[in-house]
Design a protein around this motif. Structure first.
Motif, PDB file in Angstrom:
ATOM      1  N   LEU A 195      45.497  -5.687  18.278  1.00  0.00           N
ATOM      2  CA  LEU A 195      46.059  -4.345  18.149  1.00  0.00           C
ATOM      3  C   LEU A 195      46.271  -3.734  19.528  1.00  0.00           C
ATOM      4  CD1 LEU A 195      46.819  -1.654  16.753  1.00  0.00           C
ATOM      5  CD2 LEU A 195      44.366  -1.179  16.587  1.00  0.00           C
ATOM      6  N   PHE A 196      45.256  -3.804  20.379  1.00  0.00           N
ATOM      7  CA  PHE A 196      45.383  -3.246  21.734  1.00  0.00           C
ATOM      8  C   PHE A 196      46.443  -3.995  22.538  1.00  0.00           C
ATOM      9  CE2 PHE A 196      41.097  -1.673  20.671  1.00  0.00           C
ATOM     10  CZ  PHE A 196      41.342  -0.324  20.887  1.00  0.00           C
ATOM     11  N   ALA A 197      46.495  -5.310  22.361  1.00  0.00           N
ATOM     12  CA  ALA A 197      47.518  -6.094  23.055  1.00  0.00           C
ATOM     13  C   ALA A 197      48.908  -5.652  22.626  1.00  0.00           C
ATOM     14  CB  ALA A 197      47.310  -7.582  22.779  1.00  0.00           C
ATOM     15  N   HIS A 198      49.083  -5.457  21.325  1.00  0.00           N
ATOM     16  CA  HIS A 198      50.385  -5.004  20.824  1.00  0.00           C
ATOM     17  C   HIS A 198      50.757  -3.648  21.419  1.00  0.00           C
ATOM     18  CE1 HIS A 198      53.699  -4.157  18.115  1.00  0.00           C
ATOM     19  NE2 HIS A 198      53.123  -2.989  17.868  1.00  0.00           N
ATOM     20  N   GLU A 204      54.081  -0.708  25.432  1.00  0.00           N
ATOM     21  CA  GLU A 204      53.960   0.417  26.367  1.00  0.00           C
ATOM     22  C   GLU A 204      53.664   1.717  25.638  1.00  0.00           C
ATOM     23  OE1 GLU A 204      57.291   0.467  29.065  1.00  0.00           O
ATOM     24  OE2 GLU A 204      56.971  -1.616  29.633  1.00  0.00           O
ATOM     25  N   ALA A 205      52.823   1.606  24.594  1.00  0.00           N
ATOM     26  CA  ALA A 205      52.455   2.777  23.800  1.00  0.00           C
ATOM     27  C   ALA A 205      51.172   3.423  24.294  1.00  0.00           C
ATOM     28  CB  ALA A 205      52.303   2.375  22.336  1.00  0.00           C
ATOM     29  N   LEU A 206      50.548   2.819  25.311  1.00  0.00           N
ATOM     30  CA  LEU A 206      49.309   3.369  25.851  1.00  0.00           C
ATOM     31  C   LEU A 206      49.585   4.096  27.160  1.00  0.00           C
ATOM     32  CD1 LEU A 206      46.941   0.300  25.301  1.00  0.00           C
ATOM     33  CD2 LEU A 206      47.090   2.364  23.899  1.00  0.00           C
ATOM     34  N   THR A 207      49.139   5.324  27.238  1.00  0.00           N
ATOM     35  CA  THR A 207      49.274   6.085  28.477  1.00  0.00           C
ATOM     36  C   THR A 207      48.128   5.696  29.415  1.00  0.00           C
ATOM     37  OG1 THR A 207      47.870   7.910  27.742  1.00  0.00           O
ATOM     38  CG2 THR A 207      50.232   8.041  27.181  1.00  0.00           C
ATOM     39  N   PRO A 208      48.236   6.009  30.689  1.00  0.00           N
ATOM     40  CA  PRO A 208      47.112   5.750  31.594  1.00  0.00           C
ATOM     41  C   PRO A 208      45.821   6.427  31.113  1.00  0.00           C
ATOM     42  CG  PRO A 208      49.077   6.188  32.864  1.00  0.00           C
ATOM     43  CD  PRO A 208      49.420   6.458  31.422  1.00  0.00           C
ATOM     44  N   GLN A 209      45.939   7.603  30.517  1.00  0.00           N
ATOM     45  CA  GLN A 209      44.760   8.280  29.984  1.00  0.00           C
ATOM     46  C   GLN A 209      44.179   7.492  28.803  1.00  0.00           C
ATOM     47  OE1 GLN A 209      45.267  12.391  28.861  1.00  0.00           O
ATOM     48  NE2 GLN A 209      43.251  12.507  27.925  1.00  0.00           N
ATOM     49  N   ASP A 210      45.042   6.962  27.922  1.00  0.00           N
ATOM     50  CA  ASP A 210      44.568   6.132  26.805  1.00  0.00           C
ATOM     51  C   ASP A 210      43.786   4.936  27.342  1.00  0.00           C
ATOM     52  OD1 ASP A 210      45.807   7.698  24.827  1.00  0.00           O
ATOM     53  OD2 ASP A 210      47.648   6.507  24.895  1.00  0.00           O
TER      54      ASP A 210
END
Length: 122
Positions: free
Chosen positions: A95-98, A103-109
């Motif tokens: 899930l995290f890899a996907h 590019e759905a994760l922000t630097p804050q995420d």
């Protein structure tokens, strides 16, 4: 919880998690305008949620007050696990890899995930 909560029912649950108890009219004031719903629609959804055991109702004069029986954190946990099970074979890493690949994760995420992982490490 045995029965799934629909997307529409979830909107009603969010209103009740935000503040409860509430009457059907009060719930409608929170959700009807943005979803183009009427009071009878909200009453139907409240009735379904009572039948599913997600909320309870109690009389208050000539009206009813609705309160959640299901905690938001418990619901989120169940739905998250269901998503991981269904789409990623029960493993969170894909899930995290996907999300990273999309590019759905922000630097804050990413920072928050890293902090959580540090807390979980022995």
């Amino acid at each position: 919880m045995a029965e799934r909560i629909s997307e529409a029912e979830h909107a009603v649950m969010e209103a009740l998690w935000e503040r409860s108890p509430q009457t059907a009219t009060e719930v409608c004031e929170q959700v009807c305008r943005e979803r183009d719903w009427s009071l009878p629609t909200v009453k139907t959804l409240l009735s379904r949620l009572v039948q599913k055991g997600a909320i309870e109702t109690r009389p208050d004069g000539r009206r009813f007050l609705y309160s959640p029986l299901l905690e938001r954190a418990d619901y989120v946990g169940e739905e998250s696990q269901r998503l991981v099970d269904r789409l990623f074979g029960g493993r969170a890493a894909p899930l995290f890899a996907h999300l990273a690949e999309a590019e759905a994760l922000t630097p804050q995420d990413i920072a928050e995930i890293e902090a959580l992982l540090r807390e979980l490490k022995p």
